[in-house]
Design an enzyme around this catalytic site. Structure first.
Site, PDB file in Angstrom:
ATOM      1  N   THR A 173       0.828  -1.208   0.000  1.00  0.00           N
ATOM      2  CA  THR A 173       0.000   0.000   0.000  1.00  0.00           C
ATOM      3  C   THR A 173       0.863   1.260   0.000  1.00  0.00           C
ATOM      4  O   THR A 173       1.930   1.272   0.598  1.00  0.00           O
ATOM      5  CB  THR A 173      -0.850  -0.056   1.279  1.00  0.00           C
ATOM      6  OG1 THR A 173      -1.763  -1.113   1.143  1.00  0.00           O
ATOM      7  CG2 THR A 173      -1.591   1.224   1.556  1.00  0.00           C
ATOM      8  N   ARG A 201     -14.177  -7.547   0.105  1.00  0.00           N
ATOM      9  CA  ARG A 201     -13.452  -7.054   1.291  1.00  0.00           C
ATOM     10  C   ARG A 201     -12.823  -5.676   1.027  1.00  0.00           C
ATOM     11  O   ARG A 201     -12.189  -5.439   0.012  1.00  0.00           O
ATOM     12  CB  ARG A 201     -12.363  -8.058   1.655  1.00  0.00           C
ATOM     13  CG  ARG A 201     -11.530  -7.692   2.889  1.00  0.00           C
ATOM     14  CD  ARG A 201     -10.269  -6.924   2.546  1.00  0.00           C
ATOM     15  NE  ARG A 201      -9.456  -6.635   3.724  1.00  0.00           N
ATOM     16  CZ  ARG A 201      -8.442  -5.781   3.732  1.00  0.00           C
ATOM     17  NH1 ARG A 201      -8.117  -5.131   2.639  1.00  0.00           N
ATOM     18  NH2 ARG A 201      -7.745  -5.564   4.835  1.00  0.00           N
ATOM     19  N   GLY A 203     -10.399  -2.732   3.107  1.00  0.00           N
ATOM     20  CA  GLY A 203      -9.590  -2.483   4.304  1.00  0.00           C
ATOM     21  C   GLY A 203      -9.733  -1.065   4.817  1.00  0.00           C
ATOM     22  O   GLY A 203     -10.738  -0.390   4.569  1.00  0.00           O
ATOM     23  N   THR A 224      -0.651   1.948   6.889  1.00  0.00           N
ATOM     24  CA  THR A 224      -0.462   0.710   6.141  1.00  0.00           C
ATOM     25  C   THR A 224      -0.338  -0.468   7.106  1.00  0.00           C
ATOM     26  O   THR A 224       0.299  -0.350   8.140  1.00  0.00           O
ATOM     27  CB  THR A 224       0.796   0.755   5.242  1.00  0.00           C
ATOM     28  OG1 THR A 224       1.087  -0.576   4.796  1.00  0.00           O
ATOM     29  CG2 THR A 224       2.008   1.290   5.964  1.00  0.00           C
ATOM     30  N   GLY A 225      -0.944  -1.575   6.769  1.00  0.00           N
ATOM     31  CA  GLY A 225      -0.910  -2.755   7.624  1.00  0.00           C
ATOM     32  C   GLY A 225      -2.216  -3.519   7.486  1.00  0.00           C
ATOM     33  O   GLY A 225      -2.977  -3.272   6.539  1.00  0.00           O
ATOM     34  N   GLY A 227      -5.638  -4.060   7.520  1.00  0.00           N
ATOM     35  CA  GLY A 227      -6.694  -3.054   7.551  1.00  0.00           C
ATOM     36  C   GLY A 227      -7.761  -3.276   8.605  1.00  0.00           C
ATOM     37  O   GLY A 227      -8.277  -2.321   9.184  1.00  0.00           O
TER      38      GLY A 227
HETATM   39  N1  ASP Z   1      -4.022  -1.533   4.773  1.00  0.00           N
HETATM   40  C1  ASP Z   1      -4.195  -2.258   3.543  1.00  0.00           C
HETATM   41  C2  ASP Z   1      -5.466  -3.051   3.618  1.00  0.00           C
HETATM   42  O1  ASP Z   1      -5.735  -3.660   4.631  1.00  0.00           O
HETATM   43  C3  ASP Z   1      -3.084  -3.181   3.221  1.00  0.00           C
HETATM   44  C4  ASP Z   1      -1.682  -2.638   3.312  1.00  0.00           C
HETATM   45  O2  ASP Z   1      -1.427  -1.675   4.003  1.00  0.00           O
HETATM   46  O3  ASP Z   1      -0.803  -3.184   2.642  1.00  0.00           O
HETATM   47  O4  ASP Z   1      -6.156  -3.140   2.618  1.00  0.00           O
END
Ligand code: ASP
Length: 306
Positions: A173, A201, A203, A224-225, A227
């Site tokens: 992301t 889905r 996030g 980011t992480g 979601g």
């Molecule tokens: N936060 C994003 C999600 O959950 C994924 C990511 O940060 O890589 O869609």
């Protein structure tokens, strides 16, 4: 003090699994995006333009999980999410589950500026993109062998996958936060989400307050992480609230939310944040986070590992 920070995703980024050549490519991608945003700020341009252009640059780089490099959903499509927020007006725009849009972040901005709404979804958002003449691309534009292998692997194990785990070389992301010379803050985030995601889905990335938030009185944040954890903890808004209601500094608010609250709840990831005087924080509780920042005084860094 104009300032910009960007990220290209967080997660299990292991030195031993990335070649020096790949590190070089990621750094170049981050630097190009940082420059795209920084040059706007240096010319006296608005934070909103800076974050949009920085994110567009990352969306057009197939190394990152957004736009061209977006991961595959279980149905073999690239369903992308993005959001943008202006800290001066507190206006925001977001899109979720859009396919074939070259720059979802620009679509989010068009929603913010050219519709009465904040959040558009799927085929409706794509209709809006067509009506507002945003650039669309065929499926081929988004295809990459690496992403397809990641999908097959995730399907074999029957799981959805954050785009930063072992054996991955393509990374996550993307997002940007900026403070311009007028004192305005802005934030933008864009993603393909999780590999092999199902059932529509979505996030945290397009959820204002969770993955993205900006308020001139406090800060601009892009996350980011995983979601699901970021939505449940309303991470970006929580940081702003800790500053607004409790008077915490940006650093204290970020440390508490990322290293304490989120971590204790099992939420892996990180964020980038800037406050109204140009302090920058880039906290993460994962192994690494692709990140870079730079300010008017020429201070900054480009970094990947912890
Ligand atoms: N936060 C994003 C999600 O959950 C994924 C990511 O940060 O890589 O869609």
């Amino acid at each position: 003090m104009y300032t910009i920070a960007i990220h290209g995703g967080s997660g299990t980024i292991n030195r031993s699994e990335i070649t020096p050549e790949q590190v070089k490519q990621f750094r170049q991608g981050l630097e190009a995006a940082l420059d795209a945003g920084y040059n706007i700020l240096a010319r006296g341009g608005p934070a909103l333009d800076a974050v949009e252009q920085a994110v567009r640059s990352l969306e057009e780089n197939e190394l990152f999980n957004a736009g061209k490099g977006a991961v595959f959903s279980a149905n073999g499509k690239h369903e992308m999410d993005a959001s943008i927020m202006c800290g001066q007006s507190l206006k925001a725009g977001a899109v979720a589950g859009v396919t074939n849009v070259r720059n979802p972040i620009s679509l989010a901005r068009a929603v913010m500026e050219q519709s009465e709404n904040v959040f558009l979804l799927g085929s409706g958002a794509e209709d809006f993109a067509r009506e507002h003449k945003l650039t669309l691309e065929p499926d081929d534009y988004f295809f990459s062998h690496l992403r397809f292998e990641q999908l097959k692997e995730a399907q074999k194990e029957n799981k959805t996958q954050l785009d930063h785990s072992k054996k991955n070389t393509g990374k996550g992301t993307v997002g940007a936060v900026a403070l311009d010379s007028e004192g305005n803050l802005a934030s933008a985030t864009s993603t393909g989400g999780l590999t092999n995601k199902k059932y529509g889905r979505v996030g945290d990335t397009p959820v204002i307050g969770a993955g993205t938030y900006a308020n001139n009185q406090t800060c601009a944040v892009s996350c980011t992480g995983y979601g699901e954890f970021f939505i449940r903890s309303v991470v970006a808004y929580d940081i702003s609230c800790l500053m607004e209601y409790k008077g915490l500094s940006l650093k204290k608010a970020c440390d508490y939310v990322v290293q304490d609250k989120l971590k204790n709840r099992g939420g892996e990831g990180g964020l980038i944040a800037i406050d109204s005087v140009g302090n920058v924080e880039l906290p993460f509780n994962s192994e690494g986070m692709y990140r870079a920042w730079c300010n008017e005084a020429g201070k900054g860094e480009v970094a990947i590992f912890g």
